[in-house]
Enzyme design. Structure first.
Site, PDB file in Angstrom:
ATOM      1  N   GLU A  27       0.814  -1.212   0.000  1.00  9.66           N
ATOM      2  CA  GLU A  27       0.000   0.000   0.000  1.00  9.66           C
ATOM      3  C   GLU A  27       0.850   1.264   0.000  1.00  9.66           C
ATOM      4  OE1 GLU A  27      -4.284  -0.852   1.706  1.00  9.66           O
ATOM      5  OE2 GLU A  27      -2.822  -0.622   3.304  1.00  9.66           O
ATOM      6  N   HIS A  69     -11.495  -0.446   6.984  1.00 11.26           N
ATOM      7  CA  HIS A  69     -10.082  -0.633   6.709  1.00 11.26           C
ATOM      8  C   HIS A  69      -9.206  -0.050   7.824  1.00 11.26           C
ATOM      9  CE1 HIS A  69      -6.638  -0.083   3.495  1.00 11.26           C
ATOM     10  NE2 HIS A  69      -6.169  -0.368   4.679  1.00 11.26           N
ATOM     11  N   HIS A 127      -4.487   0.468  11.389  1.00 13.66           N
ATOM     12  CA  HIS A 127      -5.794  -0.185  11.543  1.00 13.66           C
ATOM     13  C   HIS A 127      -6.235  -0.153  13.000  1.00 13.66           C
ATOM     14  CE1 HIS A 127      -4.133  -2.822   8.030  1.00 13.66           C
ATOM     15  NE2 HIS A 127      -4.538  -1.653   7.590  1.00 13.66           N
TER      16      HIS A 127
END
Lengths: 232, 232, 232, 232
Positions: free
Chosen positions: B76, B159, B97
């Site tokens: 990512e 997410h 997260h």
């Protein structure tokens, strides 16, 4: 993989579960199929997950009888033996009593992909409610296996959860992630009305995050972490 | 500030996040722009936040490619590279997260200034829901940057969160405070109907509490605390 | 009691608060009136509660100015100075940001004697909402003191709590018990409709449990516990 | 079992309770009947559960008077003395203030067998609400014993819980499991409408899980765990 290596891995699985939400004093058990044998390794009774070392591990056959090992068999061995009979793809079974999954299971609601972890069990987490008592016969074990079908795990109403995998790594990690998903969903539901990933995105996320190589990295990390938290 | 100093600071950021609510096994990443270069430092894959030391840190360019360093890049990376392209004022990006922010984000409710921390994000915390899957292309990274606009951070539905700052200190602290604000709001919402600071007071409080000198004091404190909790 | 003894006690108060629910990085402060002087001891800025040792403690006068000590004064000193002016019976003020009390205060509900601890503040816990911003002037400090009246503490909406006592022991313990009462009430309210002690029983329980000798035993215990948790 | 052995066991009970949800600073007490005497051992006042060692333990008679020992008696000794008078089968009484049981008791709802632990108290957990104040007379103690009837424990509204057993092991474990059952039920109720085991299954589960030999295994485990967490 040798049986000794499997025993070591199974002991780490227990140690990891102890610190990642599955601690329940001496209750809960993990097993691993012995390749090429009609038998499996299993955590014995009377020890906490954090106490298990390779020498504790016992061996049971698919009738649920202990065939080797110094320590006592859990009476719910039939959860394991019957799943191994019904699911040749499964090489590890984690049965435990994680508190959020128990609270969540009592609500009879679907687990939703509210966080990453939820995608593992979205649309494939049956609720076993044939009985809420212990699974002490092969007949009841077969009922659990039947309810499990081809899924990655199930909730056992008013009891706990059972999670399976191709490997000790996979079943252990999925068990941890199931409890985390239940915890996050409970906290969202207590405060309002959560929304979640579409089925398509959940499927995509599962493929993105939970493939074999990443599970290997995660497992290695959890082993390091369990070693740092070791009671020795 | 030298690159070595930045690497040390980035490692502390990770260590701090690990113990202040952002732990998620090996997931989550922090980056820091290298002054005068089209590149940034970044936490690598496969390590927990608490394990990161300066030598782990890798270097990526604004196309998201790893250009230096021994360890694996998070897929990512594009969250970071695209924000750096779009926001010249941003020198640090924290993507993680945190469980309360995830639960809160699923409710699609505005974050309110219920506690001090809420004033940082009041009226400027977008909810990114273009996708709930991973941000693995520059196109998706650009979508995140577009949603972020000029704000201090955003929630990524189902997410996690992404928080930015002029410095590692600022982005790290704001990320911690976002999770705390979400936690407090969730507990208030679970029990009743919370009230919050007016927009005017929220603005005033932000200026009173979260200015550069105070953030410096707070950062120094969190570094001391992380050192005390160090796994070494 | 000598000033040195008071400083030691004030440091323990901070250390105790750090581990009993009042930790908020470097924020929050405790003060203690110096007998026979128009001045008081106070925790300085930039340190966490658990880090405070007697040598950190500074001295401020009733105008809120620092008159002795090496470390920086908290800008909200006026909470303390104005309460000392208005309440000759008060010798210690604890101002902090305990998360459950903040969530609870946002609900604008009365604190109920649901557990033992609730009886301390039943019917005498005002909600200060003149401002939710910092108390950085003597005028605002006077507003807090006015809201406090003759009570043992108050909630500061979207900010925290302020608890007072005849002694460091009393104010510290009451602050801990306020946060615990808020936590228990929030968890009961999230799950249903709690019931509580009658006014008469609440009054009786307060006299039974929270008298001077018992507070002394409790304080001694918390000091032992803080020593065991010491970061030194 | 000798009195010295009982004292050691009672000290472990306290140490275990301290780390399994029953910590409340110096409050809460455990007692154990001395076989063949009209007297019982009891944890003294002014110490936390985790601090208790065998030499702290005092001896009281059935009038609630201290007859041996160096430390102070808890004023609520009458909970113990009156239960021992009314229940010849009871050899241990645990009175404490576990926070989830207090919150739960305030709701006046039945405890349900939502998890394994709930089956211990299903349909036999009275709510004592004759008073919510301290039990400081033999008359009030007799009221508690009367409310307890033949059950394994009771909730004391806005106060705590009292759990009894044939042995220190049994009462201690049941007290731990009561608090866990309350915690799980509260979290399920906060998020939705829980379901639970039928009466028949609850009865079966109780017989399957909580029989004497298994309680022995559990106790041994909790002793090992308390030793590892010891403050010495």
């Amino acid at each position: 993989m040798s049986v000794d290596e499997l025993k070591e891995k199974l002991a780490y699985s227990c140690n990891i579960l102890a610190i990642e939400g599955h601690w329940d004093q001496i209750l809960g058990h993990v097993s691993a199929r012995i390749p090429g044998e009609q038998a499996f390794l299993m955590k014995p009774h009377s020890f906490g997950f954090e106490e298990i070392r390779p020498y504790h591990v016992i061996v049971c056959n698919l009738e649920g009888e202990k065939i080797r090992g110094d320590y006592e068999r859990h009476s719910e061995v039939f959860i394991h033996s019957e799943i191994y009979k019904a699911r040749p793809d499964v090489n590890c079974v984690v049965h435990s009593h994680p508190p959020y999954a128990i609270a969540f299971g009592s609500l009879r609601q679907p687990l939703r992909p509210i966080s990453h972890e939820g995608v593992i069990f979205h649309d494939n987490l049956p609720l076993f409610d044939y009985t809420t008592a212990l699974i002490r016969t092969s007949e009841l074990g077969a009922k659990v296996a039947e309810c499990l079908k081809n899924n990655r795990g199930l909730l056992m109403k008013n009891h706990g959860s059972t999670v399976v995998g191709e490997s000790i790594e996979q079943a252990t990690l999925y068990a941890i992630f199931l409890e985390k998903a239940a915890r996050i969903q409970l906290s969202a539901m207590a405060a309002g009305e959560p929304t979640w990933s579409s089925d398509e995105e959940a499927k995509l996320k599962f493929e993105q995050i939970y493939h074999a190589r990443r599970l290997g990295n995660m497992w290695d990390y959890f082993v390091r972490r369990a070693k740092r938290a070791s009671i020795d």
